[in-house]
Design a protein around this motif. Structure first.
Motif, PDB file in Angstrom:
ATOM      1  N   THR A 101       0.848  -1.199   0.000  1.00 57.48           N
ATOM      2  CA  THR A 101       0.000   0.000   0.000  1.00 57.48           C
ATOM      3  C   THR A 101       0.880   1.244   0.000  1.00 57.48           C
ATOM      4  O   THR A 101       1.944   1.281   0.614  1.00 57.48           O
ATOM      5  CB  THR A 101      -0.961   0.065   1.209  1.00 57.48           C
ATOM      6  OG1 THR A 101      -0.214   0.039   2.421  1.00 57.48           O
ATOM      7  CG2 THR A 101      -1.961  -1.073   1.197  1.00 57.48           C
ATOM      8  N   ILE A 103      -0.083   5.225   0.707  1.00 61.58           N
ATOM      9  CA  ILE A 103      -1.194   6.066   1.126  1.00 61.58           C
ATOM     10  C   ILE A 103      -0.691   7.469   1.410  1.00 61.58           C
ATOM     11  O   ILE A 103       0.163   7.673   2.290  1.00 61.58           O
ATOM     12  CB  ILE A 103      -1.904   5.475   2.368  1.00 61.58           C
ATOM     13  CG1 ILE A 103      -2.356   4.034   2.066  1.00 61.58           C
ATOM     14  CG2 ILE A 103      -3.083   6.356   2.775  1.00 61.58           C
ATOM     15  CD1 ILE A 103      -2.857   3.267   3.260  1.00 61.58           C
ATOM     16  N   VAL A 105      -1.061  11.071   2.973  1.00 65.99           N
ATOM     17  CA  VAL A 105      -1.722  11.670   4.130  1.00 65.99           C
ATOM     18  C   VAL A 105      -1.335  13.155   4.133  1.00 65.99           C
ATOM     19  O   VAL A 105      -0.542  13.612   4.966  1.00 65.99           O
ATOM     20  CB  VAL A 105      -1.321  10.965   5.438  1.00 65.99           C
ATOM     21  CG1 VAL A 105      -2.274  11.346   6.570  1.00 65.99           C
ATOM     22  CG2 VAL A 105      -1.296   9.442   5.281  1.00 65.99           C
ATOM     23  N   HIS A 112       2.642   7.088   3.523  1.00 65.27           N
ATOM     24  CA  HIS A 112       2.830   5.814   4.219  1.00 65.27           C
ATOM     25  C   HIS A 112       2.965   4.691   3.201  1.00 65.27           C
ATOM     26  O   HIS A 112       2.108   4.547   2.321  1.00 65.27           O
ATOM     27  CB  HIS A 112       1.647   5.532   5.143  1.00 65.27           C
ATOM     28  CG  HIS A 112       1.549   6.490   6.285  1.00 65.27           C
ATOM     29  ND1 HIS A 112       0.888   6.186   7.445  1.00 65.27           N
ATOM     30  CD2 HIS A 112       2.039   7.746   6.469  1.00 65.27           C
ATOM     31  CE1 HIS A 112       0.971   7.208   8.288  1.00 65.27           C
ATOM     32  NE2 HIS A 112       1.660   8.169   7.705  1.00 65.27           N
ATOM     33  N   ARG A 149      -5.444   5.249  10.729  1.00 65.83           N
ATOM     34  CA  ARG A 149      -6.339   4.896   9.616  1.00 65.83           C
ATOM     35  C   ARG A 149      -5.580   4.204   8.488  1.00 65.83           C
ATOM     36  O   ARG A 149      -6.119   3.307   7.848  1.00 65.83           O
ATOM     37  CB  ARG A 149      -7.042   6.144   9.074  1.00 65.83           C
ATOM     38  CG  ARG A 149      -8.008   6.758  10.056  1.00 65.83           C
ATOM     39  CD  ARG A 149      -8.800   7.918   9.472  1.00 65.83           C
ATOM     40  NE  ARG A 149      -7.915   8.967   8.989  1.00 65.83           N
ATOM     41  CZ  ARG A 149      -8.243   9.857   8.063  1.00 65.83           C
ATOM     42  NH1 ARG A 149      -9.419   9.841   7.491  1.00 65.83           N
ATOM     43  NH2 ARG A 149      -7.390  10.780   7.688  1.00 65.83           N
ATOM     44  N   THR A 150      -4.338   4.598   8.232  1.00 67.06           N
ATOM     45  CA  THR A 150      -3.563   3.963   7.156  1.00 67.06           C
ATOM     46  C   THR A 150      -3.312   2.487   7.446  1.00 67.06           C
ATOM     47  O   THR A 150      -3.302   1.663   6.532  1.00 67.06           O
ATOM     48  CB  THR A 150      -2.224   4.688   6.943  1.00 67.06           C
ATOM     49  OG1 THR A 150      -1.508   4.734   8.176  1.00 67.06           O
ATOM     50  CG2 THR A 150      -2.435   6.102   6.418  1.00 67.06           C
ATOM     51  N   SER A 154      -4.745  -0.643   5.266  1.00 63.37           N
ATOM     52  CA  SER A 154      -3.830  -1.670   4.748  1.00 63.37           C
ATOM     53  C   SER A 154      -4.255  -3.063   5.182  1.00 63.37           C
ATOM     54  O   SER A 154      -4.249  -4.012   4.376  1.00 63.37           O
ATOM     55  CB  SER A 154      -2.395  -1.389   5.211  1.00 63.37           C
ATOM     56  OG  SER A 154      -1.922  -0.179   4.669  1.00 63.37           O
ATOM     57  N   THR A 171      -3.399   2.033  -3.597  1.00 62.88           N
ATOM     58  CA  THR A 171      -3.035   3.418  -3.312  1.00 62.88           C
ATOM     59  C   THR A 171      -4.275   4.147  -2.816  1.00 62.88           C
ATOM     60  O   THR A 171      -5.412   3.775  -3.137  1.00 62.88           O
ATOM     61  CB  THR A 171      -2.490   4.148  -4.553  1.00 62.88           C
ATOM     62  OG1 THR A 171      -3.502   4.194  -5.551  1.00 62.88           O
ATOM     63  CG2 THR A 171      -1.260   3.450  -5.099  1.00 62.88           C
ATOM     64  N   SER A 173      -5.519   8.277  -0.936  1.00 63.05           N
ATOM     65  CA  SER A 173      -5.196   9.571  -0.364  1.00 63.05           C
ATOM     66  C   SER A 173      -6.242   9.840   0.705  1.00 63.05           C
ATOM     67  O   SER A 173      -7.440   9.864   0.402  1.00 63.05           O
ATOM     68  CB  SER A 173      -5.215  10.659  -1.434  1.00 63.05           C
ATOM     69  OG  SER A 173      -4.822  11.892  -0.869  1.00 63.05           O
ATOM     70  N   LEU A 174      -5.801   9.977   1.943  1.00 62.56           N
ATOM     71  CA  LEU A 174      -6.737  10.144   3.042  1.00 62.56           C
ATOM     72  C   LEU A 174      -7.010  11.616   3.322  1.00 62.56           C
ATOM     73  O   LEU A 174      -6.073  12.393   3.501  1.00 62.56           O
ATOM     74  CB  LEU A 174      -6.198   9.497   4.317  1.00 62.56           C
ATOM     75  CG  LEU A 174      -6.068   7.985   4.317  1.00 62.56           C
ATOM     76  CD1 LEU A 174      -5.606   7.502   5.680  1.00 62.56           C
ATOM     77  CD2 LEU A 174      -7.357   7.312   3.947  1.00 62.56           C
TER      78      LEU A 174
END
Length: 186
Positions: A101, A103, A105, A112, A149-150, A154, A171, A173-174
């Motif tokens: 993953t 991600i 942030v 991440h 959350r990441t 995952s 992938t 984007s939070l």
């Protein structure tokens, strides 16, 4: 930032010539101080049908569960960072697999990256940043006690992919959480 790390003089926050974003610029020596996102790298370490999790001994999120992960250091690859963080937080040895993953942030200027990995043996224990470490099956994961959350995202991708029998690279984007920024109680 108030002072230049190059010469110690005061800095000002402005858009340097040839740039499009404001930066901290030294008034004396002209050094431009770039502040870029930090990389957080970790491992989703597998042993049979279980995943290695660590319960955090440090803030943020003291006492909550996470995958072994942390900030990447200079002069290491992302895969080396994943192995180092796993060794530091769980005293565990892994064989790092593929990137699983990625991600973004952006509200905290971090990216991440979580690798799939294979735990090489069952010789693990809490490192200095962990209260405890455990190998957990999906039904044993304390979902309400996951630190970030990441990490939850995952883990959910991992268990969904495992059920499907097909591994994908994920992938995301939070956005900021609804209560961002978190304000201390009065």
């Amino acid at each position: 930032m108030n002072f230049c790390s190059n010469c110690g003089a005061a800095v000002e926050f402005r858009i340097p010539a040839g740039d499009s974003l404001p930066r901290h610029v030294c008034r004396q020596c002209g050094t431009i101080h770039y502040q870029n996102p930090k990389l957080v790298v970790g491992a989703l370490a597998e042993w049979e049908d279980r995943i290695l999790l660590c319960r955090r001994a440090i803030e943020p999120r003291l006492g909550f569960w996470t995958l072994p992960a942390g900030f990447m250091e200079n002069e290491e690859t992302t895969a080396q960072a994943a192995a180092r963080e796993t060794a530091e937080e769980a005293c565990a040895r892994i064989e790092v697999g593929e990137l699983y993953t990625l991600i973004d942030v952006p509200h905290i200027s971090q990216v991440h990256l979580i690798y799939r990995a294979r735990l090489l043996d069952l010789d693990f224990r809490p490192g200095e940043e962990s209260l405890e470490v455990a190998l957990l099956r999906e039904d044993e994961i304390p979902w309400d006690e996951i630190a970030f959350r990441t990490i939850a995202l995952s883990l959910r991708h991992y268990f969904d992919d495992r059920r499907r029998g097909h591994w994908s690279f994920h992938t995301a984007s939070l956005p900021p959480p609804p209560d961002w920024p978190i304000r201390p109680a009065a």
